[in-house]
Design a protein around this motif. Structure first.
Motif, PDB file in Angstrom:
ATOM      1  N   LEU A   1      33.657 -40.157  28.653  1.00  0.00           N
ATOM      2  CA  LEU A   1      33.297 -41.522  29.019  1.00  0.00           C
ATOM      3  C   LEU A   1      33.433 -41.760  30.520  1.00  0.00           C
ATOM      4  O   LEU A   1      32.563 -42.367  31.136  1.00  0.00           O
ATOM      5  CB  LEU A   1      34.154 -42.527  28.242  1.00  0.00           C
ATOM      6  CG  LEU A   1      33.856 -43.999  28.536  1.00  0.00           C
ATOM      7  CD1 LEU A   1      32.429 -44.343  28.133  1.00  0.00           C
ATOM      8  CD2 LEU A   1      34.836 -44.894  27.814  1.00  0.00           C
ATOM      9  N   VAL A   2      34.497 -41.266  31.141  1.00  0.00           N
ATOM     10  CA  VAL A   2      34.672 -41.477  32.581  1.00  0.00           C
ATOM     11  C   VAL A   2      33.584 -40.766  33.373  1.00  0.00           C
ATOM     12  O   VAL A   2      33.113 -41.282  34.389  1.00  0.00           O
ATOM     13  CB  VAL A   2      36.072 -41.035  33.062  1.00  0.00           C
ATOM     14  CG1 VAL A   2      37.136 -41.946  32.544  1.00  0.00           C
ATOM     15  CG2 VAL A   2      36.366 -39.609  32.713  1.00  0.00           C
ATOM     16  N   SER A   3      33.164 -39.616  32.906  1.00  0.00           N
ATOM     17  CA  SER A   3      32.105 -38.881  33.607  1.00  0.00           C
ATOM     18  C   SER A   3      30.755 -39.565  33.448  1.00  0.00           C
ATOM     19  O   SER A   3      29.972 -39.635  34.390  1.00  0.00           O
ATOM     20  CB  SER A   3      32.032 -37.441  33.094  1.00  0.00           C
ATOM     21  OG  SER A   3      33.244 -36.770  33.342  1.00  0.00           O
TER      22      SER A   3
ATOM     23  N   LEU B   1      43.232 -51.883  37.285  1.00  0.00           N
ATOM     24  CA  LEU B   1      43.259 -52.362  35.903  1.00  0.00           C
ATOM     25  C   LEU B   1      44.502 -51.861  35.169  1.00  0.00           C
ATOM     26  O   LEU B   1      45.120 -52.613  34.404  1.00  0.00           O
ATOM     27  CB  LEU B   1      41.990 -51.933  35.167  1.00  0.00           C
ATOM     28  CG  LEU B   1      41.819 -52.440  33.748  1.00  0.00           C
ATOM     29  CD1 LEU B   1      41.785 -53.968  33.714  1.00  0.00           C
ATOM     30  CD2 LEU B   1      40.545 -51.886  33.141  1.00  0.00           C
ATOM     31  N   VAL B   2      44.899 -50.613  35.423  1.00  0.00           N
ATOM     32  CA  VAL B   2      46.123 -50.081  34.818  1.00  0.00           C
ATOM     33  C   VAL B   2      47.327 -50.888  35.278  1.00  0.00           C
ATOM     34  O   VAL B   2      48.184 -51.288  34.472  1.00  0.00           O
ATOM     35  CB  VAL B   2      46.306 -48.575  35.145  1.00  0.00           C
ATOM     36  CG1 VAL B   2      47.711 -48.111  34.840  1.00  0.00           C
ATOM     37  CG2 VAL B   2      45.303 -47.739  34.379  1.00  0.00           C
TER      38      VAL B   2
ATOM     39  N   TYR C   1      41.116 -45.279  31.509  1.00  0.00           N
ATOM     40  CA  TYR C   1      40.488 -46.111  30.478  1.00  0.00           C
ATOM     41  C   TYR C   1      41.465 -46.392  29.337  1.00  0.00           C
ATOM     42  O   TYR C   1      41.532 -47.484  28.812  1.00  0.00           O
ATOM     43  CB  TYR C   1      39.261 -45.404  29.887  1.00  0.00           C
ATOM     44  CG  TYR C   1      38.014 -45.528  30.692  1.00  0.00           C
ATOM     45  CD1 TYR C   1      36.983 -46.341  30.268  1.00  0.00           C
ATOM     46  CD2 TYR C   1      37.842 -44.835  31.875  1.00  0.00           C
ATOM     47  CE1 TYR C   1      35.815 -46.459  30.999  1.00  0.00           C
ATOM     48  CE2 TYR C   1      36.686 -44.939  32.609  1.00  0.00           C
ATOM     49  CZ  TYR C   1      35.674 -45.750  32.166  1.00  0.00           C
ATOM     50  OH  TYR C   1      34.528 -45.863  32.888  1.00  0.00           O
ATOM     51  N   GLY C   2      42.200 -45.362  28.954  1.00  0.00           N
ATOM     52  CA  GLY C   2      43.017 -45.443  27.750  1.00  0.00           C
ATOM     53  C   GLY C   2      44.271 -46.292  27.861  1.00  0.00           C
ATOM     54  O   GLY C   2      44.637 -46.984  26.913  1.00  0.00           O
ATOM     55  N   ILE C   3      44.944 -46.257  28.997  1.00  0.00           N
ATOM     56  CA  ILE C   3      46.193 -47.005  29.131  1.00  0.00           C
ATOM     57  C   ILE C   3      45.973 -48.506  28.994  1.00  0.00           C
ATOM     58  O   ILE C   3      46.686 -49.166  28.231  1.00  0.00           O
ATOM     59  CB  ILE C   3      46.936 -46.638  30.426  1.00  0.00           C
ATOM     60  CG1 ILE C   3      47.514 -45.233  30.292  1.00  0.00           C
ATOM     61  CG2 ILE C   3      48.035 -47.635  30.744  1.00  0.00           C
ATOM     62  CD1 ILE C   3      48.151 -44.706  31.550  1.00  0.00           C
ATOM     63  N   PRO C   4      44.998 -49.099  29.717  1.00  0.00           N
ATOM     64  CA  PRO C   4      44.792 -50.547  29.508  1.00  0.00           C
ATOM     65  C   PRO C   4      44.427 -50.887  28.063  1.00  0.00           C
ATOM     66  O   PRO C   4      44.892 -51.891  27.525  1.00  0.00           O
ATOM     67  CB  PRO C   4      43.647 -50.895  30.462  1.00  0.00           C
ATOM     68  CG  PRO C   4      43.699 -49.856  31.518  1.00  0.00           C
ATOM     69  CD  PRO C   4      44.165 -48.612  30.813  1.00  0.00           C
ATOM     70  N   LEU C   5      43.612 -50.042  27.430  1.00  0.00           N
ATOM     71  CA  LEU C   5      43.253 -50.316  26.034  1.00  0.00           C
ATOM     72  C   LEU C   5      44.461 -50.173  25.109  1.00  0.00           C
ATOM     73  O   LEU C   5      44.652 -50.984  24.203  1.00  0.00           O
ATOM     74  CB  LEU C   5      42.120 -49.388  25.593  1.00  0.00           C
ATOM     75  CG  LEU C   5      40.766 -49.655  26.235  1.00  0.00           C
ATOM     76  CD1 LEU C   5      39.776 -48.564  25.857  1.00  0.00           C
ATOM     77  CD2 LEU C   5      40.247 -51.019  25.844  1.00  0.00           C
ATOM     78  N   ALA C   6      45.270 -49.154  25.337  1.00  0.00           N
ATOM     79  CA  ALA C   6      46.465 -48.968  24.503  1.00  0.00           C
ATOM     80  C   ALA C   6      47.434 -50.131  24.678  1.00  0.00           C
ATOM     81  O   ALA C   6      48.020 -50.617  23.701  1.00  0.00           O
ATOM     82  CB  ALA C   6      47.145 -47.645  24.850  1.00  0.00           C
ATOM     83  N   LEU C   7      47.598 -50.604  25.917  1.00  0.00           N
ATOM     84  CA  LEU C   7      48.482 -51.742  26.146  1.00  0.00           C
ATOM     85  C   LEU C   7      47.915 -53.025  25.560  1.00  0.00           C
ATOM     86  O   LEU C   7      48.668 -53.877  25.079  1.00  0.00           O
ATOM     87  CB  LEU C   7      48.780 -51.903  27.634  1.00  0.00           C
ATOM     88  CG  LEU C   7      49.646 -50.805  28.241  1.00  0.00           C
ATOM     89  CD1 LEU C   7      49.772 -50.977  29.745  1.00  0.00           C
ATOM     90  CD2 LEU C   7      51.008 -50.763  27.588  1.00  0.00           C
TER      91      LEU C   7
END
Length: 180
Positions: free
Chosen positions: A33-35, A62-63, A145-151
Motif C-alpha cells: 500500500l505504501v508503495s 499522523l503517527v 499506515y498501521g500504527i494510526p489505524l491500530a491506535l
C-alpha cells in the motif's frame, strides 16, 4: 533501496496487480500500500524520492498525532499525552541516562543534537537502546499506515468497553477489516 524499487516498479513497470519486482513471475507477498500510494504521487508529477520523503513526513506527523490522541483518551491529560509522544518516539526507557552521562554540559543542546543515541557509549555500557522511531517505525514504512489505524481501533475498543455501546465495536471491526 527496496522501497524505491517497489515504487518505481509500480510507476514505470505497469505492475498492477502486483508481481514481485525483484523475482520475475512471483506474486508480490509484501505489503504494498505504501508503495502504491507513493507511486500515485510520482504519477502526479513528483520524483520517486520526493514522493517517499513527503509520504514519510506526513505519515510521521499522523503517527505522532495518533499517539497523542490515544494518550489523551487514556489519561484525559494533555501533558501526559504529549509526554507519551515524546516517550514513544524518542525511545523512552532508561537509555537517556547513558545519553546524559556522556553529554558535554557546557553545550548541552549541541551535544545532544550531535549524538543523542551514542552507539559507542551504549556498547561501552553494555546497553542496547534503540530509538523506536528510527529503528522500527520509519524504516518499516507500512508502520506509518498501521500504527494510526491500530491506535484508532484500540481507541474505539476502549470507548466501547467504557460505554458499552455496540457502535464502537462495529466501527473498530470495520476499521480492522480494512487494514491492508
Amino acid at each position: 533501496s527496496l522501497h524505491i524499487g517497489d515504487v518505481s516498479s509500480f510507476v514505470f513497470g505497469d505492475n498492477f496487480p502486483p508481481h514481485d519486482p525483484h523475482y520475475a513471475g512471483v506474486p508480490y507477498a509484501y505489503h504494498y500500500l505504501v508503495s502504491v500510494t507513493a507511486a500515485a504521487m510520482v504519477k502526479a508529477g513528483m520524483t520517486v524520492t520526493g514522493a517517499m520523503t513527503l509520504q514519510s513526513f506526513l505519515f510521521s506527523l499522523l503517527v505522532a498525532a495518533a499517539i497523542y490522541c490515544f494518550g489523551k483518551r487514556l489519561t484525559d491529560d494533555r501533558v501526559a499525552a504529549a509526554l507519551t509522544v515524546v516517550l514513544v518516539l524518542l525511545g523512552g526507557g532508561w537509555g537517556w541516562l547513558l545519553t546524559f552521562s556522556g553529554m558535554d554540559w557546557s553545550h548541552p543542546l549541541s551535544s545532544f543534537l550531535q549524538h543523542p543515541w551514542d552507539l559507542a557509549l551504549q556498547e561501552k555500557g553494555n546497553f542496547r537502546w534503540l530509538n523506536t522511531y528510527f529503528a522500527l517505525i520509519e524504516p518499516q514504512r507500512a508502520f506509518l499506515y498501521g500504527i494510526p489505524l491500530a491506535l484508532l481501533i484500540a481507541t474505539m475498543l476502549f470507548a466501547a468497553v467504557r460505554t458499552g455501546q455496540l457502535r464502537f465495536y462495529v466501527a473498530a471491526g470495520v476499521v480492522a477489516g480494512l487494514l491492508p
